[in-house]
Design a protein around this motif. Sequence first.
Motif, PDB file in Angstrom:
ATOM      1  N   ALA A 104       0.734  -1.145  -0.077  1.00  8.46           N
ATOM      2  CA  ALA A 104      -0.096   0.010   0.131  1.00  8.46           C
ATOM      3  C   ALA A 104       1.022   1.141   0.067  1.00  8.46           C
ATOM      4  CB  ALA A 104      -0.779   0.023   1.318  1.00  8.46           C
ATOM      5  N   LEU A 105       1.867   1.342   0.709  1.00  8.78           N
ATOM      6  CA  LEU A 105       2.794   2.403   0.896  1.00  8.78           C
ATOM      7  C   LEU A 105       3.425   2.868  -0.504  1.00  8.78           C
ATOM      8  CD1 LEU A 105       4.710   1.776   4.401  1.00  8.78           C
ATOM      9  CD2 LEU A 105       3.023   3.610   3.552  1.00  8.78           C
ATOM     10  N   ILE A 106       3.789   1.732  -1.131  1.00  5.80           N
ATOM     11  CA  ILE A 106       4.416   1.812  -2.687  1.00  5.80           C
ATOM     12  C   ILE A 106       3.534   2.261  -3.550  1.00  5.80           C
ATOM     13  CG2 ILE A 106       5.378   0.499  -4.509  1.00  5.80           C
ATOM     14  CD1 ILE A 106       6.567  -1.206  -2.500  1.00  5.80           C
ATOM     15  N   ILE A 167       6.403   9.834   4.894  1.00  3.92           N
ATOM     16  CA  ILE A 167       6.517   9.738   6.256  1.00  3.92           C
ATOM     17  C   ILE A 167       5.064  10.013   6.678  1.00  3.92           C
ATOM     18  CG2 ILE A 167       7.012  11.001   8.468  1.00  3.92           C
ATOM     19  CD1 ILE A 167       9.708  11.544   6.824  1.00  3.92           C
ATOM     20  N   GLY A 168       4.309  10.882   6.262  1.00  2.00           N
ATOM     21  CA  GLY A 168       3.027  11.179   6.619  1.00  2.00           C
ATOM     22  C   GLY A 168       1.945   9.994   6.188  1.00  2.00           C
ATOM     23  N   GLY A 180       4.947   1.360  13.675  1.00  2.00           N
ATOM     24  CA  GLY A 180       5.498   2.386  13.388  1.00  2.00           C
ATOM     25  C   GLY A 180       5.133   3.658  14.423  1.00  2.00           C
ATOM     26  N   LEU A 181       5.597   4.809  14.114  1.00  2.00           N
ATOM     27  CA  LEU A 181       5.223   6.041  15.138  1.00  2.00           C
ATOM     28  C   LEU A 181       3.781   6.289  15.151  1.00  2.00           C
ATOM     29  CD1 LEU A 181       8.041   8.271  14.320  1.00  2.00           C
ATOM     30  CD2 LEU A 181       7.696   7.026  16.487  1.00  2.00           C
ATOM     31  N   GLY A 182       2.977   6.069  13.853  1.00  2.00           N
ATOM     32  CA  GLY A 182       1.567   6.515  13.765  1.00  2.00           C
ATOM     33  C   GLY A 182       0.846   5.466  14.881  1.00  2.00           C
ATOM     34  N   ILE A 209      12.099  14.583   9.246  1.00  2.00           N
ATOM     35  CA  ILE A 209      11.826  15.518   8.090  1.00  2.00           C
ATOM     36  C   ILE A 209      12.836  16.328   7.775  1.00  2.00           C
ATOM     37  CG2 ILE A 209      10.588  17.220   7.167  1.00  2.00           C
ATOM     38  CD1 ILE A 209       7.985  15.849   8.417  1.00  2.00           C
ATOM     39  N   SER A 210      13.329  17.019   9.066  1.00  2.00           N
ATOM     40  CA  SER A 210      14.461  18.013   9.224  1.00  2.00           C
ATOM     41  C   SER A 210      15.677  17.159   8.517  1.00  2.00           C
ATOM     42  CB  SER A 210      14.627  18.761  10.579  1.00  2.00           C
ATOM     43  OG  SER A 210      13.547  19.158  10.766  1.00  2.00           O
TER      44      SER A 210
END
Length: 225
Positions: A104-106, A167-168, A180-182, A209-210
């Motif tokens: 799905a991410l791809i 990332i979002g 993951g972080l989510g 992100i930075s």
Amino acid sequence: MNILYSLAPNLERLGGELVKCIGQTFKMLLISGTIAFFLGLFFGVLLIVTKRGGILQNVVIYNFLDKAIDIIRSIPFIILMVLLIPVSRAIVGTGSGVTGSYVALIAGTVPFFARQIESVLADLDGGLIEASEAMGFSPVEIIFGVYLKESIPGITRVTMITFVSLIGITAMAGAIGAGGLGDFAIRYGYQMGYRDMIWATVIIILLIISAIQFIGNLIIRKTTH
């Protein structure tokens, strides 16, 4: 460290879980991001060379890709992820967890990145392409020696934008069970009400992100001429 624990009192107890979730996010970014980069680059180049007037003009292929990208991009990622669960099971053996999120991410990243690549390559000076054709360059030589080589700063810029977007969507994937972080933010920040863990997650994402933007800007400065 005591100051950190005073600002985020739940960090001492959940620090191990947070580190695990950071690792899962990086794993999703690295694997799905790498595959999406090469697929998006391939389809972006294919769009630019098969369009009307392109060096490998093929209206049928261009129209098919163009419509397919628009259709996939129009589907919200969470719905796309649910739709692709059977495909994930067929390809990677599971439709859940970190591994189950890759397909799905791809699929959610490639159409966006391909369109960005198409836009970057379309901005290339047409005179360079005409000069290369006049010098007898083959289509493959033009793609690698002109289109891609001359567009490195632009490709780097859109890659940076795409990874930030990725990332979002990894965070969204985590919200429906991909880890993951989510997933960490939803479980501990939202469901259990640990506000400090939400802030910890936000700060970590901002740092990632930075770092991506710093590396991207460095490459752009080194390759712009």
